[in-house]
Scaffold this motif. Sequence first.
Motif: not given
Length: 494
Positions: A48-70
Amino acid sequence: MKLNKSIYNNLPIIVSYLYILLFVYAAVSKIIDFQNFQVQLGRSPLLGAFAGFISYTVISFELIIAILLSYSRTRNIGIHLAFILMVLFTLYIFIVLNYSTFIPCACGGVLESMSWKTHLWFNIIFVILAWVSLNVIYKHNRKINFRVLTIILSSSIFMFGLYLASDNIIYKRNNFVRRFPPFPTKRVDVKDLKFNSYYFAGKDDKNVYLGNHSAPALIVVLDTTLTVTNNYNIKITDTLFDFHNIQLRVSPPYFFLFDGTVPCVFRGNLNDSIALLQTTEIPGFTKAEVIDSSTLAIRTLSEKRENLLSTIDIHTGQVKKSAPNLLQKQIDGLFDTDGTLHYSSKQEKLVYLYYYRNEYTVTDYELNLLKRGNTIDTTSRAKIKMEYVESRKERKFSAPPFLVNRISAIHNNLLFVNSMLPGRYDEIKMWKNANVIDVYDILTKTYVMSFYIYKIDGDKIDDLIVTNSHLFVLIGSNLVSYKLSESLQSKYKN
């Protein structure tokens, strides 16, 4: 055998496609409903205390990792990162299930359709798939398993550190992120009182006592089931005073009657309902709370026409003690220090909560300062504009004040505050239908939790009072009772 060997050798590719499907689906789901994703993260006991930062970080990491795996050239890096991210997700769920004070709602994506325990096993399976894939890629080299253990250990330290840091920020250094644990209160009953002139005059372990602005000599007693158990009609021994706004306070077995514009106090016993005049020497006041059978805490005006807290002897009218430095002036010392005054008989402490800033003051019953605490909103300075009207010799608001803390009540060590400001990840639509109550522990100066009290016919809360087991609110002509959960009751301290 060749088929099995072929599947085994191609396992990293198969696992990569599974991770791509999972991460792309999860990221897109979060993006489509991003506001809700942030709201749910904001209510997380861990993030909860880091929701702003984490919300963008998690989405970015998920998409970046998906690209790397491709791509075959970057697939090894992608599997490493996928393993790390899934270990973190798994540890997060494990901590929430085993160490959190409450389990929040799902955060979107796949989580939306799975229970937390099911999702934990889902994550563990994907962690195992990534681990096996790394062993296939590196041909079961011992170094890879050492690397895997290092990642798990480092991730564990990181997540538990995040949990402790989040706990400290949310409860002690809150950045206006509310926590809404599931069902801290349960609505029990509603009673239509027929009139909207009632207010809470007092309480004991089994009953609440209602006063009535239109019938100031009436005390109505109700139990926790909202059944009227008694009515008292007060008999005033001296009616020569010109009262303007009589206030009733009940502290069983006594009741008190006073009007801050009239220099007198009446006290009586509920057994005979006779209000006896105690003194005619009390200074004018704007707020008052009963300390004991012979003492009132009042908010009066100093010689500079600034708010001042004092205690008085109701038998003699003499001031026992004044505390000119308790209420801290920011602008004019009058409007900027306006607020509510409460007394906790179980803690023997007075609490003064400001209306227009995020602060409350705690003293002992002799007005000795014990501590100053803050509510979780960020308004540290009163936002008011004043103007002096020369013709009336009065100071008045020249613009509507910025109200922070509206209505409040105290029981034992817990302060219940009807806040007027949405938090960082609050659902704005809820503010149209409900009142938000924030709970604070005055002993530790910490934020405890928040919950909603729904409006009735669009009306807000007019008054509230809290007992050991229940919270009662007045909304229009309705009296509503709520049962406090065991987890909330456990926050009381002796």
